[in-house]
Design an enzyme around this catalytic site. Structure first.
Site, PDB file in Angstrom:
ATOM      1  N   GLY A  14       0.842  -1.208   0.000  1.00  0.00           N
ATOM      2  CA  GLY A  14       0.000   0.000   0.000  1.00  0.00           C
ATOM      3  C   GLY A  14       0.869   1.247   0.000  1.00  0.00           C
ATOM      4  O   GLY A  14       1.874   1.311   0.700  1.00  0.00           O
ATOM      5  N   ALA A  25      15.205  11.327  -1.584  1.00  0.00           N
ATOM      6  CA  ALA A  25      16.377  11.296  -0.699  1.00  0.00           C
ATOM      7  C   ALA A  25      17.348  10.188  -1.112  1.00  0.00           C
ATOM      8  O   ALA A  25      18.571  10.387  -1.107  1.00  0.00           O
ATOM      9  CB  ALA A  25      15.930  11.106   0.748  1.00  0.00           C
ATOM     10  N   ARG A  75       0.949  -5.311  -5.383  1.00  0.00           N
ATOM     11  CA  ARG A  75       1.166  -6.515  -4.582  1.00  0.00           C
ATOM     12  C   ARG A  75       1.357  -7.641  -5.599  1.00  0.00           C
ATOM     13  O   ARG A  75       0.571  -7.776  -6.529  1.00  0.00           O
ATOM     14  CB  ARG A  75      -0.036  -6.775  -3.665  1.00  0.00           C
ATOM     15  N   ASP A 106       4.996  -4.452   6.010  1.00  0.00           N
ATOM     16  CA  ASP A 106       5.104  -5.868   6.339  1.00  0.00           C
ATOM     17  C   ASP A 106       5.381  -6.798   5.150  1.00  0.00           C
ATOM     18  O   ASP A 106       6.342  -7.565   5.155  1.00  0.00           O
ATOM     19  CB  ASP A 106       3.743  -6.247   6.928  1.00  0.00           C
ATOM     20  N   GLY A 107       4.531  -6.718   4.138  1.00  0.00           N
ATOM     21  CA  GLY A 107       4.635  -7.601   2.973  1.00  0.00           C
ATOM     22  C   GLY A 107       5.924  -7.349   2.211  1.00  0.00           C
ATOM     23  O   GLY A 107       6.582  -8.298   1.737  1.00  0.00           O
ATOM     24  N   THR A 129       4.385   2.939   5.392  1.00  0.00           N
ATOM     25  CA  THR A 129       3.014   2.450   5.548  1.00  0.00           C
ATOM     26  C   THR A 129       2.264   3.401   6.467  1.00  0.00           C
ATOM     27  O   THR A 129       2.850   3.903   7.431  1.00  0.00           O
ATOM     28  CB  THR A 129       2.957   1.018   6.132  1.00  0.00           C
ATOM     29  N   ASP A 131       0.088   2.517   8.453  1.00  0.00           N
ATOM     30  CA  ASP A 131      -0.387   1.775   9.622  1.00  0.00           C
ATOM     31  C   ASP A 131       0.494   1.910  10.867  1.00  0.00           C
ATOM     32  O   ASP A 131       0.052   1.612  11.975  1.00  0.00           O
ATOM     33  CB  ASP A 131      -0.520   0.280   9.286  1.00  0.00           C
ATOM     34  N   ASP A 133       2.785  -0.002  11.831  1.00  0.00           N
ATOM     35  CA  ASP A 133       2.825  -1.298  12.519  1.00  0.00           C
ATOM     36  C   ASP A 133       4.128  -2.059  12.288  1.00  0.00           C
ATOM     37  O   ASP A 133       4.119  -3.270  12.079  1.00  0.00           O
ATOM     38  CB  ASP A 133       1.616  -2.158  12.080  1.00  0.00           C
ATOM     39  N   ARG A 166     -26.468  13.183  16.663  1.00  0.00           N
ATOM     40  CA  ARG A 166     -26.286  11.816  16.152  1.00  0.00           C
ATOM     41  C   ARG A 166     -25.073  11.107  16.752  1.00  0.00           C
ATOM     42  O   ARG A 166     -24.136  11.751  17.223  1.00  0.00           O
ATOM     43  CB  ARG A 166     -26.092  11.854  14.634  1.00  0.00           C
ATOM     44  N   ARG A 175      -6.141  -2.957   8.908  1.00  0.00           N
ATOM     45  CA  ARG A 175      -6.671  -4.318   8.801  1.00  0.00           C
ATOM     46  C   ARG A 175      -6.190  -5.152   9.980  1.00  0.00           C
ATOM     47  O   ARG A 175      -6.919  -5.944  10.526  1.00  0.00           O
ATOM     48  CB  ARG A 175      -6.187  -4.923   7.475  1.00  0.00           C
ATOM     49  N   GLY A 189     -11.248  13.261  20.179  1.00  0.00           N
ATOM     50  CA  GLY A 189     -12.155  13.200  21.327  1.00  0.00           C
ATOM     51  C   GLY A 189     -13.247  12.160  21.187  1.00  0.00           C
ATOM     52  O   GLY A 189     -14.415  12.420  21.495  1.00  0.00           O
ATOM     53  N   SER A 218     -23.954  14.494  20.954  1.00  0.00           N
ATOM     54  CA  SER A 218     -23.365  13.768  19.822  1.00  0.00           C
ATOM     55  C   SER A 218     -22.261  12.853  20.331  1.00  0.00           C
ATOM     56  O   SER A 218     -21.655  13.113  21.367  1.00  0.00           O
ATOM     57  CB  SER A 218     -22.784  14.753  18.809  1.00  0.00           C
ATOM     58  N   GLN A 257      -7.331   8.314   3.324  1.00  0.00           N
ATOM     59  CA  GLN A 257      -6.278   8.267   4.350  1.00  0.00           C
ATOM     60  C   GLN A 257      -4.900   7.981   3.759  1.00  0.00           C
ATOM     61  O   GLN A 257      -3.884   8.190   4.398  1.00  0.00           O
ATOM     62  CB  GLN A 257      -6.593   7.172   5.384  1.00  0.00           C
TER      63      GLN A 257
HETATM   64  O1  F6P Z   1      -1.328  -1.562   4.648  1.00  0.00           O
HETATM   65  C1  F6P Z   1      -1.937  -0.317   4.644  1.00  0.00           C
HETATM   66  C2  F6P Z   1      -3.409  -0.403   4.458  1.00  0.00           C
HETATM   67  O2  F6P Z   1      -3.792   0.903   4.281  1.00  0.00           O
HETATM   68  C3  F6P Z   1      -4.240  -1.061   5.551  1.00  0.00           C
HETATM   69  O3  F6P Z   1      -4.505  -0.269   6.658  1.00  0.00           O
HETATM   70  C4  F6P Z   1      -5.482  -1.411   4.799  1.00  0.00           C
HETATM   71  O4  F6P Z   1      -6.151  -2.432   5.426  1.00  0.00           O
HETATM   72  C5  F6P Z   1      -4.944  -1.836   3.478  1.00  0.00           C
HETATM   73  O5  F6P Z   1      -3.751  -1.118   3.282  1.00  0.00           O
HETATM   74  C6  F6P Z   1      -5.870  -1.633   2.312  1.00  0.00           C
HETATM   75  O6  F6P Z   1      -5.221  -2.090   1.166  1.00  0.00           O
HETATM   76  P1  F6P Z   1      -5.838  -2.031  -0.303  1.00  0.00           P
HETATM   77  O7  F6P Z   1      -5.691  -0.630  -0.780  1.00  0.00           O
HETATM   78  O8  F6P Z   1      -4.983  -2.961  -1.092  1.00  0.00           O
HETATM   79  O9  F6P Z   1      -7.253  -2.430  -0.202  1.00  0.00           O
END
Ligand code: F6P
Length: 325
Positions: A14, A25, A75, A106-107, A129, A131, A133, A166, A175, A189, A218, A257
């Site tokens: 991603g 860079a 991918r 990760d991948g 990434t 994420d 993570d 609401r 994910r 918040g 809300s 995002q």
């Molecule tokens: O790995 C980053 C990420 O944004 C995850 O948070 C999300 O689940 C995934 O990629 C979505 O990937 P795709 O764009 O391939 O659906």
């Protein structure tokens, strides 16, 4: 000092805002040290097919501020096979590439780890990434931009939520990781957050809605896409079933995002680790990810960068609860 003459540079998995700043860079630092750079388009897919483009000082002009990746990303299933990896190695050798820099998550590093063990090809990874993570860095390239995008969006949702009294269930990316949800939940918040790392989130949410303050007009609940119940629509359905008097709405923020101009934080992070990647290869590092920990460049073997799930700080989870009283 290792004699590296030509680096192959790729982005994979991603995309994330700041990848272009990292590409810039790497290219400019390599030129500074008299090393050639070849861009590999669409990550491992392009590597197996020999989709290579020469890069120079000008090919990375005017990209530091752009989201996405000029090298494109993909991918690639073929690279998961020994035959696919052999094709990639043959292409690299054919083009006299003697080291790789890969930007991804990760991948990307799982692929790099296997490839680096099978072939004599030094690889350095950069954490790209949204994420956040990965082990071995305080922040990944793109995370800061993504969480700012989320907070800006949730602030807007709050305006309309407040006007209509609401409850909004807002789904953010992640994910396998709740780190986007956790930070944005605090910053926006939120009433509650639901994340993959913490079980029983639905019960906690029901409890809050049942026993929390009744005069709130809300409410915002932030849900990571990979959380236990199955995402925002399912959470919304369960909430509506149990609390039909709430006027509940769902909002999935999705791929906004992943786009947009990278924040200052992401550009600086990407520039620092990008330059450090070239220097690391010159210093003989291989099969490591470069990150920044406590403001210092840090080197982490691929297997450690991807091995563990980044711990969720329980104090931050508690903070969401305390502050949403
Ligand atoms: O790995 C980053 C990420 O944004 C995850 O948070 C999300 O689940 C995934 O990629 C979505 O990937 P795709 O764009 O391939 O659906």
């Amino acid at each position: 000092m290792t004699q590296i003459k030509k680096i192959g540079l790729y982005t994979s998995g991603g995309d994330s805002p700041g990848m272009n700043a990292a590409i810039r860079a790497v290219v400019r630092t390599a030129i500074y040290y008299g090393i050639e750079v070849v861009g590999i388009r669409r990550g491992y897919e392009g590597m197996t097919k020999g989709d290579f483009i020469p890069m120079n000082r000008k090919s990375v002009s005017n990209i530091i501020q752009r989201g996405g990746t000029i090298l494109k990303t993909a991918r690639c299933d073929n690279f998961r096979t020994p035959e696919g990896r052999q094709q990639a190695y043959d292409q690299l050798k054919k083009h006299n590439i003697d080291a790789l820099v890969g930007i991804g998550g990760d991948g990307t590093f799982t692929g790099a780890k296997i490839f680096g063990a099978e072939f004599d090809m030094p690889i350095i990874g950069l954490p790209g990434t949204i994420d956040n993570d990965l082990m071995g860095t305080d922040f990944t390239i793109g995370y800061d931009t993504a969480i700012n995008t989320v907070v800006e969006a949730v602030d807007k949702i709050r305006d309309t939520a407040e006007s209509h009294d609401r409850l909004f269930i807002v789904e953010v990316m992640g994910r396998d990781s709740g780190l986007i949800a956790l930070r944005t939940g605090i910053a926006a918040g939120a009433e509650a957050i639901l994340i993959p790392e913490s079980k029983g989130g639905m019960d906690g949410l029901f409890n809050r809605l049942e026993n929390g303050r009744k005069d709130k007009t809300s409410r915002i609940v932030i849900v990571a896409e990979g959380e236990e119940a199955g995402g925002a629509f399912e959470v919304g359905r369960l909430v509506q079933e149990r609390f039909p008097h709430y006027d509940t709405r769902i909002s999935i923020l999705g791929h906004i995002q992943r786009g947009g101009a990278p924040s200052c934080m992401d550009r600086v992070l990407a520039s620092r680790v990008g330059a450090a990647a070239v220097e690391a290869l010159r210093d003989g590092h291989r099969n490591e990810m470069i990150g920044i920990i406590h403001n210092e460049i840090a080197y982490t073997p691929f297997e450690h960068a991807i091995k563990h799930h980044v711990e969720i700080n329980p104090n931050l989870l508690k903070l969401v609860e305390i502050l949403s009283m």
